[in-house]
Enzyme design. Structure first.
Site, PDB file in Angstrom:
ATOM      1  N   GLY A   1      -6.304  -3.731   7.565  1.00  0.00           N
ATOM      2  CA  GLY A   1      -7.358  -2.505   7.401  1.00  0.00           C
ATOM      3  C   GLY A   1      -8.438  -2.627   8.695  1.00  0.00           C
TER       4      GLY A   1
ATOM      5  CB  THR B   1      -0.937  -0.338   1.202  1.00  0.00           C
ATOM      6  OG1 THR B   1      -1.842  -1.008   1.094  1.00  0.00           O
ATOM      7  CG2 THR B   1      -1.712   1.287   1.585  1.00  0.00           C
TER       8      THR B   1
ATOM      9  NE  ARG C   1     -10.556  -5.522   3.590  1.00  0.00           N
ATOM     10  CZ  ARG C   1      -9.579  -4.800   3.813  1.00  0.00           C
ATOM     11  NH1 ARG C   1      -8.980  -4.163   2.494  1.00  0.00           N
ATOM     12  NH2 ARG C   1      -8.623  -4.670   4.728  1.00  0.00           N
ATOM     13  CB  ILE C   2     -14.406  -1.032   1.560  1.00  0.00           C
ATOM     14  CG1 ILE C   2     -15.361  -1.060   0.473  1.00  0.00           C
ATOM     15  CG2 ILE C   2     -14.002   0.455   1.939  1.00  0.00           C
ATOM     16  CD1 ILE C   2     -16.657   0.002   0.116  1.00  0.00           C
ATOM     17  N   GLY C   3     -11.530  -1.507   2.868  1.00  0.00           N
ATOM     18  CA  GLY C   3     -10.425  -1.480   3.884  1.00  0.00           C
ATOM     19  C   GLY C   3     -10.440  -0.207   4.678  1.00  0.00           C
ATOM     20  CG  ASP C   4      -6.875   0.797   6.858  1.00  0.00           C
ATOM     21  OD1 ASP C   4      -6.680   0.083   5.767  1.00  0.00           O
ATOM     22  OD2 ASP C   4      -5.799   1.626   6.894  1.00  0.00           O
TER      23      ASP C   4
ATOM     24  CB  THR D   1       0.614   0.724   5.292  1.00  0.00           C
ATOM     25  OG1 THR D   1       0.669  -0.476   4.689  1.00  0.00           O
ATOM     26  CG2 THR D   1       1.799   1.237   6.087  1.00  0.00           C
ATOM     27  N   GLY D   2      -1.426  -1.599   6.826  1.00  0.00           N
ATOM     28  CA  GLY D   2      -1.325  -2.673   7.611  1.00  0.00           C
ATOM     29  C   GLY D   2      -3.041  -3.478   7.454  1.00  0.00           C
TER      30      GLY D   2
HETATM   31  N1  ASP Z   1      -4.449  -1.171   4.911  1.00  0.00           N
HETATM   32  C1  ASP Z   1      -4.813  -1.796   3.534  1.00  0.00           C
HETATM   33  C2  ASP Z   1      -6.242  -2.561   3.784  1.00  0.00           C
HETATM   34  O1  ASP Z   1      -6.478  -3.375   4.518  1.00  0.00           O
HETATM   35  C3  ASP Z   1      -3.626  -2.761   3.188  1.00  0.00           C
HETATM   36  C4  ASP Z   1      -2.258  -2.382   3.554  1.00  0.00           C
HETATM   37  O2  ASP Z   1      -1.987  -1.463   3.971  1.00  0.00           O
HETATM   38  O3  ASP Z   1      -1.390  -3.197   3.303  1.00  0.00           O
HETATM   39  O4  ASP Z   1      -7.013  -2.279   2.912  1.00  0.00           O
END
Ligand code: ASP
Length: 329
Positions: free
Chosen positions: A250, A196, A224-227, A247-248
């Site tokens: 979500g 990301t 699915r929608i992330g953060d 980033t991580g």
């Molecule tokens: N945070 C992002 C999500 O969950 C993925 C990522 O940052 O690696 O969509």
């Protein structure tokens, strides 16, 4: 009468140029000081990766950071720098944004992005984009051209087409590396793929901005929608406090409203940027969840993570230019 009006208009214009007038119309003190921080994802990043691959990552980070640093050094705004950096990352297949986005469990790509202006709290976001090559620009257009903040799926893609953005087939985002990550995911090999991208800046007008762009998580359910596109979770900016891009995993960032809470610790508890980020990353999130980059209105910055690594870089108007992947290198 007429000439005194013309004179006062000329005076106002001259004053605006003198104090600095970024093109979003927000006049601010002109300090010549700027800071930019970027990330290219946090996760399991093996230190034993081949030297040549390491070098490729550093080269991409160097390029992204140079693009953003140059915008700010040439009197551009934080919003311009964020968009330009993320547009670059969206064309670099090594990162999980634009080309190189991860695959859903159905073998497709659904992209999320958000951008936020800390001077005005105006923001725009898109989720589940399947056909627009630059989701970050689409997010900025949502902010500029609609009364809304977040557009998703067909509505987002159609809006992009109406705005004259290039329409690409979903396979445009394909890369063999991400395909093999999906194959490993199908064999239940659990790993948190990284890539990301995010950018936060303080510009010389004293304005903060944040942006994040991603393909999400490998094997995510379609829909699915992330953060990342959720303002207050993976992306947040307020001139009163800070600009943040996360980033991580979500779902964790959503659960703990990471971006908003870093801002809230600074606003309500008077914590420093570093302490607020450290608290959220190490005391609220779990080891392995991810990382954030952040900058405050004085140009202090933080790049913290609880994973093995985070692709990242920082540059400022005093000549700092630093790139790192793991804790110390
Ligand atoms: N945070 C992002 C999500 O969950 C993925 C990522 O940052 O690696 O969509």
């Amino acid at each position: 009468m007429r000439s005194s009006l013309t004179l006062s208009a000329a005076f106002i214009l001259a004053a605006a140029v003198f104090i600095g007038m970024p093109n979003d119309g927000m006049a601010q003190n002109h300090s010549n000081r700027f800071t930019i921080v970027i990330h290219g994802g946090a996760g399991t990043i093996s230190e034993s990766m081949p030297e040549s691959v390491k070098e490729q990552y550093y080269a991409s980070l160097r390029k992204a950071l140079t693009i953003g640093r140059d915008v700010l050094a040439n009197h551009g705004t934080s919003m311009e720098a964020v968009e330009k950096v993320l547009r670059y990352f969206e064309t670099d297949p090594k990162f999980n944004a634009g080309i190189g986005a991860v695959y859903t469990s159905a073998g497709t790509h659904e992209l999320d992005a958000a951008i936020m202006n800390g001077a005005t709290l105006r923001c725009g976001a898109v989720a589940g984009v399947e056909h627009i090559a630059h989701p970050i620009t689409l997010a900025k257009l949502v902010m500029e051209k609609t009364p809304h903040i977040l557009l998703a799926y067909q509505g987002a893609d159609n809006f992009g087409r109406e705005m004259g953005m290039k329409w690409v087939p979903n396979s445009y985002f394909d890369t063999p590396e991400r395909k093999s990550e999906l194959e490993r995911w199908m064999k239940k090999i659990k790993e948190h793929d990284h890539g990301t991208v995010g950018c936060v800046c303080l510009d010389e007008y004293g304005n903060l901005a944040a942006g994040t762009s991603t393909g999400g998580l490998t094997g995510k359910m379609p829909g699915r929608i992330g953060d990342s596109p959720l303002v207050g979770d993976g992306t947040y900016a307020d001139n009163q406090t800070c600009a943040v891009s996360g980033t991580g995993i979500g779902e964790q960032y959503m659960r703990y409203a990471v971006g908003f809470n870093i801002n809230a610790l600074m606003a309500y508890k008077r914590m420093s940027l570093k302490d607020a980020v450290h608290y959220i990353i190490h005391d609220v999130l779990k080891p392995g969840d991810g990382g954030v980059i952040a900058v405050d209105r004085k140009g202090n910055y933080a790049m913290d993570f609880n994973t093995t690594g985070m692709f990242r870089g920082v540059a400022n108007s005093s000549g700092l230019f630093e790139l790192k992947i793991w804790k110390d290198k």
